[in-house]
Design an enzyme around this catalytic site. Structure first.
Site, PDB file in Angstrom:
ATOM      1  N   PRO A  10      -4.946  -4.511  -4.949  1.00  0.00           N
ATOM      2  CA  PRO A  10      -5.867  -5.081  -5.974  1.00  0.00           C
ATOM      3  C   PRO A  10      -6.237  -6.599  -5.521  1.00  0.00           C
ATOM      4  CG  PRO A  10      -3.467  -4.724  -6.458  1.00  0.00           C
ATOM      5  CD  PRO A  10      -3.876  -4.138  -5.157  1.00  0.00           C
ATOM      6  N   ASN A  11      -7.463  -6.796  -6.079  1.00  0.00           N
ATOM      7  CA  ASN A  11      -8.063  -8.255  -6.301  1.00  0.00           C
ATOM      8  C   ASN A  11      -8.385  -8.816  -4.750  1.00  0.00           C
ATOM      9  OD1 ASN A  11      -7.712  -8.404  -9.011  1.00  0.00           O
ATOM     10  ND2 ASN A  11      -5.551  -8.831  -8.624  1.00  0.00           N
ATOM     11  N   ARG A  18     -11.419 -15.879  -5.218  1.00  0.00           N
ATOM     12  CA  ARG A  18     -10.308 -16.080  -6.037  1.00  0.00           C
ATOM     13  C   ARG A  18      -9.315 -17.057  -5.841  1.00  0.00           C
ATOM     14  NH1 ARG A  18      -5.658 -12.465  -5.569  1.00  0.00           N
ATOM     15  NH2 ARG A  18      -4.438 -13.007  -7.655  1.00  0.00           N
ATOM     16  N   TYR A  23      -5.439 -18.473  -1.251  1.00  0.00           N
ATOM     17  CA  TYR A  23      -6.031 -17.547  -0.196  1.00  0.00           C
ATOM     18  C   TYR A  23      -7.004 -17.985   0.477  1.00  0.00           C
ATOM     19  CZ  TYR A  23      -3.305 -14.822  -3.786  1.00  0.00           C
ATOM     20  OH  TYR A  23      -2.407 -14.485  -4.757  1.00  0.00           O
ATOM     21  N   ASN A  74      -1.824  -4.755   2.830  1.00  0.00           N
ATOM     22  CA  ASN A  74      -1.610  -5.928   1.861  1.00  0.00           C
ATOM     23  C   ASN A  74      -1.945  -5.230   0.596  1.00  0.00           C
ATOM     24  OD1 ASN A  74      -1.930  -8.136   0.383  1.00  0.00           O
ATOM     25  ND2 ASN A  74      -3.230  -9.190   1.889  1.00  0.00           N
ATOM     26  N   ALA A  77      -0.236  -7.644  -5.530  1.00  0.00           N
ATOM     27  CA  ALA A  77       0.567  -7.772  -6.445  1.00  0.00           C
ATOM     28  C   ALA A  77       1.542  -6.316  -6.312  1.00  0.00           C
ATOM     29  CB  ALA A  77       0.133  -7.982  -7.744  1.00  0.00           C
ATOM     30  N   HIS A  80       5.286  -6.057  -5.235  1.00  0.00           N
ATOM     31  CA  HIS A  80       6.301  -6.474  -6.119  1.00  0.00           C
ATOM     32  C   HIS A  80       6.745  -5.513  -7.215  1.00  0.00           C
ATOM     33  CE1 HIS A  80       5.215 -10.041  -3.900  1.00  0.00           C
ATOM     34  NE2 HIS A  80       4.040  -9.968  -4.457  1.00  0.00           N
ATOM     35  N   ASP A  87       7.174   4.799  -1.750  1.00  0.00           N
ATOM     36  CA  ASP A  87       7.603   6.279  -1.717  1.00  0.00           C
ATOM     37  C   ASP A  87       6.442   6.990  -0.765  1.00  0.00           C
ATOM     38  OD1 ASP A  87       9.760   6.102  -3.134  1.00  0.00           O
ATOM     39  OD2 ASP A  87       9.424   6.926  -4.841  1.00  0.00           O
ATOM     40  N   GLU A  98       3.533  -4.707   6.402  1.00  0.00           N
ATOM     41  CA  GLU A  98       3.372  -5.510   5.187  1.00  0.00           C
ATOM     42  C   GLU A  98       2.739  -6.849   5.504  1.00  0.00           C
ATOM     43  OE1 GLU A  98       5.465  -7.450   1.564  1.00  0.00           O
ATOM     44  OE2 GLU A  98       6.638  -5.734   2.431  1.00  0.00           O
ATOM     45  N   HIS A 100       0.602 -10.284   4.066  1.00  0.00           N
ATOM     46  CA  HIS A 100       0.026 -11.145   2.899  1.00  0.00           C
ATOM     47  C   HIS A 100      -0.425 -12.548   3.376  1.00  0.00           C
ATOM     48  CE1 HIS A 100       2.305  -8.870   0.082  1.00  0.00           C
ATOM     49  NE2 HIS A 100       3.481  -8.850   0.771  1.00  0.00           N
ATOM     50  N   LEU A 101      -1.677 -12.767   2.931  1.00  0.00           N
ATOM     51  CA  LEU A 101      -2.241 -14.204   3.389  1.00  0.00           C
ATOM     52  C   LEU A 101      -1.478 -15.241   2.947  1.00  0.00           C
ATOM     53  CD1 LEU A 101      -5.824 -12.920   1.806  1.00  0.00           C
ATOM     54  CD2 LEU A 101      -5.209 -13.248   4.271  1.00  0.00           C
ATOM     55  N   SER A 102      -0.811 -15.303   1.874  1.00  0.00           N
ATOM     56  CA  SER A 102       0.189 -16.621   1.492  1.00  0.00           C
ATOM     57  C   SER A 102       1.592 -16.181   2.057  1.00  0.00           C
ATOM     58  CB  SER A 102      -0.016 -16.821   0.092  1.00  0.00           C
ATOM     59  OG  SER A 102       0.619 -15.688  -0.718  1.00  0.00           O
ATOM     60  N   ARG A 107       6.303 -18.904  -3.058  1.00  0.00           N
ATOM     61  CA  ARG A 107       5.645 -18.971  -4.273  1.00  0.00           C
ATOM     62  C   ARG A 107       6.533 -18.574  -5.475  1.00  0.00           C
ATOM     63  NH1 ARG A 107       0.122 -15.841  -4.067  1.00  0.00           N
ATOM     64  NH2 ARG A 107      -0.021 -16.688  -5.893  1.00  0.00           N
ATOM     65  N   ARG A 111       7.566 -12.837  -6.715  1.00  0.00           N
ATOM     66  CA  ARG A 111       7.016 -12.551  -5.424  1.00  0.00           C
ATOM     67  C   ARG A 111       7.995 -12.365  -4.469  1.00  0.00           C
ATOM     68  NH1 ARG A 111       1.298 -12.762  -6.572  1.00  0.00           N
ATOM     69  NH2 ARG A 111       0.904 -14.375  -7.957  1.00  0.00           N
TER      70      ARG A 111
END
Length: 145
Positions: A10-11, A18, A23, A74, A77, A80, A87, A98, A100-102, A107, A111
């Site tokens: 998402p996003n 954004r 990001y 990625n 959200a 978390h 699953d 896994e 993540h950009l940040s 943070r 997170r």
């Protein structure tokens, strides 16, 4: 030929617009182009997908079983919050990184928890768009073992 799925949650369709202070200004299309260029260089196939829907992400993961050799996820959200994604990865039995950009550990406290990490080969975070290239090389190293 090795086949990888790069799945974005998402996003991430709003990358470059954004919260660029977190990001960056690189768009998801820019990242896809960078990954596809690396795929040509490495002689691998990459399928690139994005969805804001948890159910659709799960369906994509299920369909990747016996189709792709590895996955880079990625989950945004959902990392978390989603036991269902965890699953799905476990059920699909596809080696997953896994991503993540940040740096999620620098943070907000919420997170710092990742359901995805429990079933992932490893986690890459904090390197911005370059993290995708790192993840491609890392999953290939894992798959080739």
């Amino acid at each position: 030929m090795t086949s990888l799925l790069i799945l974005n949650g998402p996003n991430l369709n709003l990358l470059g617009q954004r919260q660029p202070e977190i990001y960056g200004r690189t768009t998801l299309q820019d990242i896809e182009n960078q990954c596809l260029a690396l795929a040509v260089e490495l002689s691998i196939d990459i399928e690139f997908r994005q969805s804001n829907s948890e159910g659709e992400l799960i369906d994509i993961i299920h369909k990747s079983r016996n189709t792709h050799d590895g996955m880079i996820l990625n989950a945004g959200a959902y990392t978390h919050t989603s036991v269902a994604l965890m699953d799905a990865i476990s059920s699909a039995e596809i080696p997953t990184i896994e991503l993540h950009l940040s740096n999620i550990h620098a943070r907000e406290d919420f997170r710092h928890t990742s359901y995805i990490a429990r079933v992932a080969v490893g986690v890459i975070c904090g390197f911005g768009a370059y993290g995708y290239q790192m993840a491609i090389k890392a999953i290939l190293n894992h798959v080739d073992k």
